[in-house]
Design an enzyme around this catalytic site. Structure first.
Site, PDB file in Angstrom:
ATOM      1  N   HIS A  26     -10.300   1.286   1.703  1.00  0.00           N
ATOM      2  CA  HIS A  26     -10.068   2.224   2.796  1.00  0.00           C
ATOM      3  C   HIS A  26     -11.237   1.997   3.746  1.00  0.00           C
ATOM      4  CE1 HIS A  26      -8.529   6.081   4.572  1.00  0.00           C
ATOM      5  NE2 HIS A  26      -9.652   5.866   5.229  1.00  0.00           N
ATOM      6  N   HIS A  30       0.870  -1.203   0.000  1.00  0.00           N
ATOM      7  CA  HIS A  30       0.000   0.000   0.000  1.00  0.00           C
ATOM      8  C   HIS A  30       0.892   1.234   0.000  1.00  0.00           C
ATOM      9  CE1 HIS A  30      -3.811   2.189   1.393  1.00  0.00           C
ATOM     10  NE2 HIS A  30      -2.884   3.125   1.260  1.00  0.00           N
TER      11      HIS A  30
HETATM   12  C1  NCD Z   1      -3.527   9.089   2.054  1.00  0.00           C
HETATM   13  C2  NCD Z   1      -3.076  10.127   1.012  1.00  0.00           C
HETATM   14  O1  NCD Z   1      -2.548  11.172   1.407  1.00  0.00           O
HETATM   15  O2  NCD Z   1      -3.235   9.866  -0.179  1.00  0.00           O
HETATM   16  N1  NCD Z   1      -3.576   9.709   3.355  1.00  0.00           N
HETATM   17  C3  NCD Z   1      -3.499   9.083   4.544  1.00  0.00           C
HETATM   18  O3  NCD Z   1      -3.648   9.756   5.573  1.00  0.00           O
HETATM   19  N2  NCD Z   1      -3.281   7.805   4.650  1.00  0.00           N
HETATM   20  C4  NCD Z   1      -4.829   8.508   1.653  1.00  0.00           C
HETATM   21  C5  NCD Z   1      -5.239   7.316   2.450  1.00  0.00           C
HETATM   22  O4  NCD Z   1      -4.671   6.223   2.315  1.00  0.00           O
HETATM   23  O5  NCD Z   1      -6.141   7.457   3.287  1.00  0.00           O
HETATM   24 ZN    ZN Z   2      -3.246   5.124   1.611  1.00  0.00          ZN
END
Ligand code: NCD
Ligand code: ZN
Length: 365
Positions: free
Chosen positions: A155, A29
């Site tokens: 998500h 991820h």
């Molecule tokens: C991620 C992003 O900035 O693209 N942000 C995060 O806080 N993890 C998006 C996501 O995976 O929720």
């Molecule tokens: Zn993410």
């Protein structure tokens, strides 16, 4: 004392190994963005990981196989030309939208370079406005994914503003994940970046056929609890989604990650944002952990006295879930105390690297 420091004594007491060699890991991820940021951040991931699942939430989301193909070429062009990292392989994903056609799913599956479809409920996180309003609108795409073995990466938070932000993952299990798994029992599903005891238990205990349910866990959720966001003031670089949770949840994640259970695997969710947009009245969510992600995981596993379980979590379980060959080369980490690296410069835009204290205790060769 912050959440990390409170564990450092235990870390020292438990430690004896001076080096650790494991099969080269993969990151299941990852956000690498585009343009100057992509060029600046990609080499850090490529030097550690053989492959990474690339998130499709660009400003203009990657919703088609054709877009994923051109994005993949931009990523390949950002790899180091030779030496470590030059063989890094981006595994592309599509961004699920209402009414995605089954034909698009088939094109993705047949492309040989798309490995999953990502669900963001609309508004749930960074660049998720184009996301799904109701999974009901995606029935045809989900059927095609189930039939063709293309995983759904979720998500896992609801967006209902009446649900407390710390409970949105738990509520997602009841309102979205359970009904989905009932309706699509052989769909391959990854519960991304889990942050709660409820999610860890659900994934571990769910009645699921082998290879149909997995979960990624980030290094920052293994190392920090929610206190880190508010130590002596507000710390925007520890703000991500799903937001850090209480200590009891961090402990449950450590337990899951170090359990050796094949449903849990490494996914950094490294999410770079320009410094000025993090340090802002309405700062973006995301922790940029990529520069030394593997070192952070080693630290978390070492603190738990479970270094011997790092290889399964980092290098085997994800590859097995995605039905990809495990890597055949290795990486070596050395126990050495060193200062966290500097922030990154991306064509005059600073990206602040995530830090747990100023010192790190493992270093990749
Ligand atoms: C991620 C992003 O900035 O693209 N942000 C995060 O806080 N993890 C998006 C996501 O995976 O929720
Ligand atoms: Zn993410």
């Amino acid at each position: 004392m912050d959440a990390f420091q409170s564990h450092s004594a235990e870390f020292c007491a438990n430690s004896s190994r001076t080096a650790l060699t494991i099969t080269r890991p993969d990151d299941w991820h990852l956000h690498v963005r585009d343009g100057a940021i992509l060029k600046a951040v990609l080499p850090y991931t490529a030097r550690q990981f053989g492959r990474a699942i690339i998130m499709p939430n660009l400003k203009l989301p990657v919703t088609t196989t054709a877009q994923a193909g051109t994005y993949r070429h931009r990523i390949l062009a950002a790899r180091p030309v030779c030496g470590p990292g030059s063989a890094f392989e981006p595994l592309m994903t599509l961004y699920l939208t209402d009414n995605m056609s089954p034909d698009e799913v088939l094109r993705a599956r047949e492309s040989g370079f798309v490995y999953g479809v990502k669900l963001y409920l609309t508004g749930v996180t960074t660049h998720s406005k184009a996301g799904v309003t109701d999974l009901y609108h995606c029935t045809a795409a989900l059927e095609a994914m189930q039939k063709n073995g293309l995983p759904l990466l979720m998500h896992g938070e609801v967006t209902d503003p009446s649900i407390d932000i710390f409970d949105r993952e738990k509520v997602f299990i009841d309102r979205v994940l359970e009904p989905l798994r009932r309706d699509f029992p052989s769909l391959k599903v990854v519960f991304e970046h889990i942050t709660t005891l409820s999610a860890a238990q659900y994934v571990r205990d769910a009645d699921a056929a082998p290879g149909t349910l997995g979960a990624t866990i980030t290094a920052h959720h293994l190392l920090l609890n929610r206190n880190a966001i508010l130590v002596g003031g507000i710390r925007p670089h520890y703000y991500c989604l799903p937001v850090l949770k209480r200590e009891e949840h961090r402990l449950a994640l450590v337990e899951a990650a170090t359990s050796g259970h094949p449903r849990f695997f490494l996914g950094t969710d490294s999410a770079p944002h320009p410094k000025n947009l993090k340090e802002h009245a309405c700062g973006c969510a995301g922790c940029y952990t990529a520069p030394y992600a593997l070192e952070l995981y080693a630290q978390a596993f070492d603190q738990a006295g479970a270094l011997g379980r790092l290889e399964g979590f980092a290098s085997f379980h994800g590859a097995d879930f995605y039905e990809l060959p495990r890597a055949t080369d290795t990486v070596t980490l050395e126990r050495v105390t060193w200062v966290s690296p500097e922030d990154i410069d991306a064509d005059s835009t600073t990206i602040v690297s995530f830090k747990v204290g100023e010192l790190l205790h493992w270093k990749l060769h």
